[in-house]
Enzyme design. Structure first.
Site, PDB file in Angstrom:
ATOM      1  CB  ALA A  80     -18.042 -19.143  16.752  1.00  0.00           C
ATOM      2  N   GLY A 103     -16.269 -14.783  13.983  1.00  0.00           N
ATOM      3  CA  GLY A 103     -15.484 -15.786  13.256  1.00  0.00           C
ATOM      4  C   GLY A 103     -15.609 -15.656  11.748  1.00  0.00           C
ATOM      5  CD  GLU A 108     -12.082 -14.139  14.874  1.00  0.00           C
ATOM      6  OE1 GLU A 108     -13.135 -14.791  15.071  1.00  0.00           O
ATOM      7  OE2 GLU A 108     -11.178 -14.074  15.718  1.00  0.00           O
ATOM      8  CD  GLU A 113     -15.725 -11.918  18.123  1.00  0.00           C
ATOM      9  OE1 GLU A 113     -15.785 -10.685  17.901  1.00  0.00           O
ATOM     10  OE2 GLU A 113     -15.362 -12.736  17.266  1.00  0.00           O
TER      11      GLU A 113
HETATM   12  N1  CO8 Z   1     -24.528 -18.724  15.758  1.00  0.00           N
HETATM   13  C1  CO8 Z   1     -25.638 -19.455  15.720  1.00  0.00           C
HETATM   14  N2  CO8 Z   1     -26.786 -19.064  15.141  1.00  0.00           N
HETATM   15  C2  CO8 Z   1     -26.790 -17.854  14.557  1.00  0.00           C
HETATM   16  C3  CO8 Z   1     -25.657 -17.014  14.545  1.00  0.00           C
HETATM   17  C4  CO8 Z   1     -24.477 -17.502  15.182  1.00  0.00           C
HETATM   18  N3  CO8 Z   1     -23.343 -16.796  15.198  1.00  0.00           N
HETATM   19  N4  CO8 Z   1     -25.979 -15.865  13.910  1.00  0.00           N
HETATM   20  C5  CO8 Z   1     -27.250 -15.980  13.520  1.00  0.00           C
HETATM   21  N5  CO8 Z   1     -27.743 -17.181  13.906  1.00  0.00           N
HETATM   22  C6  CO8 Z   1     -29.088 -17.701  13.695  1.00  0.00           C
HETATM   23  C7  CO8 Z   1     -30.094 -16.992  14.583  1.00  0.00           C
HETATM   24  O1  CO8 Z   1     -30.105 -17.557  15.881  1.00  0.00           O
HETATM   25  C8  CO8 Z   1     -31.381 -17.218  13.819  1.00  0.00           C
HETATM   26  O2  CO8 Z   1     -31.810 -18.529  14.070  1.00  0.00           O
HETATM   27  P1  CO8 Z   1     -33.404 -18.828  14.253  1.00  0.00           P
HETATM   28  O3  CO8 Z   1     -34.002 -18.443  12.909  1.00  0.00           O
HETATM   29  O4  CO8 Z   1     -33.431 -20.298  14.529  1.00  0.00           O
HETATM   30  O5  CO8 Z   1     -33.870 -17.951  15.364  1.00  0.00           O
HETATM   31  C9  CO8 Z   1     -30.931 -17.166  12.356  1.00  0.00           C
HETATM   32  O6  CO8 Z   1     -29.513 -17.418  12.367  1.00  0.00           O
HETATM   33  C10 CO8 Z   1     -31.165 -15.827  11.709  1.00  0.00           C
HETATM   34  O7  CO8 Z   1     -30.585 -14.829  12.536  1.00  0.00           O
HETATM   35  P2  CO8 Z   1     -31.383 -13.548  13.064  1.00  0.00           P
HETATM   36  O8  CO8 Z   1     -32.825 -13.860  13.209  1.00  0.00           O
HETATM   37  O9  CO8 Z   1     -30.655 -13.029  14.258  1.00  0.00           O
HETATM   38  O10 CO8 Z   1     -31.190 -12.577  11.792  1.00  0.00           O
HETATM   39  P3  CO8 Z   1     -31.173 -10.980  11.814  1.00  0.00           P
HETATM   40  O11 CO8 Z   1     -31.196 -10.564  10.371  1.00  0.00           O
HETATM   41  O12 CO8 Z   1     -32.182 -10.419  12.742  1.00  0.00           O
HETATM   42  O13 CO8 Z   1     -29.717 -10.612  12.421  1.00  0.00           O
HETATM   43  C11 CO8 Z   1     -27.347 -10.847  12.659  1.00  0.00           C
HETATM   44  C12 CO8 Z   1     -28.562 -11.005  11.745  1.00  0.00           C
HETATM   45  C13 CO8 Z   1     -27.098  -9.370  12.956  1.00  0.00           C
HETATM   46  C14 CO8 Z   1     -26.137 -11.432  11.918  1.00  0.00           C
HETATM   47  C15 CO8 Z   1     -27.597 -11.584  13.985  1.00  0.00           C
HETATM   48  O14 CO8 Z   1     -27.984 -12.915  13.657  1.00  0.00           O
HETATM   49  C16 CO8 Z   1     -26.391 -11.688  14.889  1.00  0.00           C
HETATM   50  O15 CO8 Z   1     -26.068 -10.734  15.575  1.00  0.00           O
HETATM   51  N6  CO8 Z   1     -25.744 -12.881  14.915  1.00  0.00           N
HETATM   52  C17 CO8 Z   1     -24.638 -13.136  15.809  1.00  0.00           C
HETATM   53  C18 CO8 Z   1     -23.397 -12.468  15.344  1.00  0.00           C
HETATM   54  C19 CO8 Z   1     -22.299 -12.695  16.352  1.00  0.00           C
HETATM   55  O16 CO8 Z   1     -22.353 -12.320  17.502  1.00  0.00           O
HETATM   56  N7  CO8 Z   1     -21.211 -13.364  15.887  1.00  0.00           N
HETATM   57  C20 CO8 Z   1     -20.046 -13.620  16.689  1.00  0.00           C
HETATM   58  C21 CO8 Z   1     -20.146 -14.960  17.327  1.00  0.00           C
HETATM   59  S1  CO8 Z   1     -18.808 -15.257  18.461  1.00  0.00           S
HETATM   60  C22 CO8 Z   1     -17.519 -15.627  17.454  1.00  0.00           C
HETATM   61  O17 CO8 Z   1     -17.627 -15.681  16.244  1.00  0.00           O
HETATM   62  C23 CO8 Z   1     -16.246 -15.905  18.143  1.00  0.00           C
HETATM   63  C24 CO8 Z   1     -15.226 -16.611  17.271  1.00  0.00           C
HETATM   64  C25 CO8 Z   1     -14.171 -17.288  18.070  1.00  0.00           C
HETATM   65  C26 CO8 Z   1     -14.723 -18.505  18.748  1.00  0.00           C
HETATM   66  C27 CO8 Z   1     -13.659 -19.314  19.391  1.00  0.00           C
HETATM   67  C28 CO8 Z   1     -14.062 -20.732  19.760  1.00  0.00           C
HETATM   68  C29 CO8 Z   1     -15.364 -21.018  20.435  1.00  0.00           C
END
Ligand code: CO8
Length: 258
Positions: free
Chosen positions: A67, A112, A115, A135
């Site tokens: 998400a 997500g 999922e 999460e």
């Molecule tokens: N949301 C928004 N932006 C994101 C997300 C995300 N999930 N993941 C990555 N990005 C963005 C980063 O902020 C970054 O943006 P910017 O360049 O502007 O700083 C860009 O994408 C690139 O990401 P990274 O620099 O972090 O790239 P890395 O190669 O260093 O890392 C990862 C890649 C490991 C994938 C890392 O980005 C990460 O950990 N992302 C988050 C993963 C995460 O926690 N996902 C779960 C989210 S919660 C969820 O999905 C719950 C679902 C249910 C929701 C229910 C309703 C609300």
């Protein structure tokens, strides 16, 4: 249909649907969910000659990184409940789609994103793909069916470990655990997904619809309802505010247990 965040390309009766927000690693913001609802809300049988759908992510790095965490700012329990329910409803549209949907997982499938892949009927992943439900690192739990479908595919032993640790696993391990149908060399996942759909298209379409319906009917929806409620309760904590802020500020969270 016109989309901002999806690309839909039809070739030989197969639609390749690409989530196209590579700068945000194809994170599912509300607009993207709306467009997925538009696409999977249509009656597949009304689309002339449709054999199936391949769902993939744009760019070399990510299928869907979850998400969109930037939309978590200011989220309260009621909004969290509605968002989780809305997402689950859309993922059920995919699971109940009347022609096969194959996820071609080209990179990160986290939260997500994992999922979403699990809501598809079949999953083919690049050897570079990575899977996880991180999460708990944000102070929440999955809200789009992850606590339920991960158990369906992996069994309780590994599902509860991945849900509690937030660990990421490689494609080979995900295959070994039963999450994936196939692992391919990088860049070949869409072709393999199409090959599967071509094979299924030689079978009787009504029989395939019945397979989808009967397999789905094996699983109860009770746990999904519980997940929506507990997702909202987790959103209602200080730890969630801390977890989401920590991600956006690119630092480690400091959870306090309230
Ligand atoms: N949301 C928004 N932006 C994101 C997300 C995300 N999930 N993941 C990555 N990005 C963005 C980063 O902020 C970054 O943006 P910017 O360049 O502007 O700083 C860009 O994408 C690139 O990401 P990274 O620099 O972090 O790239 P890395 O190669 O260093 O890392 C990862 C890649 C490991 C994938 C890392 O980005 C990460 O950990 N992302 C988050 C993963 C995460 O926690 N996902 C779960 C989210 S919660 C969820 O999905 C719950 C679902 C249910 C929701 C229910 C309703 C609300």
């Amino acid at each position: 249909m016109t989309y901002q965040n999806l690309l839909a390309v039809e070739e030989n009766g197969i639609i390749t649907l690409t989530i196209n927000r590579p700068k945000a690693l194809n994170a599912l913001n509300q607009q993207t969910l709306k467009e997925l609802k538009q696409f999977f809300g249509q009656d597949a049988l009304a689309v002339e000659g449709l054999k199936g759908v391949v769902l993939t992510g744009a760019g070399p790095k990510s299928f869907v990184a979850g998400a969109d965490i930037s939309e978590f700012t200011g989220l309260d329990a009621q909004a969290g409940l509605e968002m989780a329910q809305h997402g689950q409803d859309i993922f059920f549209l995919i699971e109940e789609f009347k022609v096969p949907v194959v996820a071609a997982i080209n990179g990160f499938a986290l939260g997500g994103g994992c999922e979403l892949a699990m809501a598809c009927h079949l999953r083919v992943a690049s050897e570079k793909a990575r899977f996880g439900q991180p999460e708990v690192n944000l102070g929440i739990i999955p809200g789009y069916g992850g606590t339920q479908r991960l158990i369906q595919y992996l069994g309780k032993t590994k599902a509860i470990e991945l849900l509690m640790t937030g660990d990421m696993i490689k494609a080979e391990e995900a295959y070994r655990l039963g999450l994936l149908n196939y692992v391919t060399p990088a860049g070949e996942e869409v072709a393999k997904a199409k090959e599967l759909l071509e094979k299924i298209a030689t079978k009787a379409p009504i029989a395939i619809q019945k397979v989808i319906e009967c397999v789905n009917s094996h699983f109860s929806k009770g746990g999904f309802e519980k997940e929506v409620i507990e997702f909202a309760n987790a959103v209602n904590t200080e730890d969630f505010k801390e977890g989401a802020s920590a991600f956006l500020e690119k630092r480690a969270p400091n959870f306090k247990g309230h």
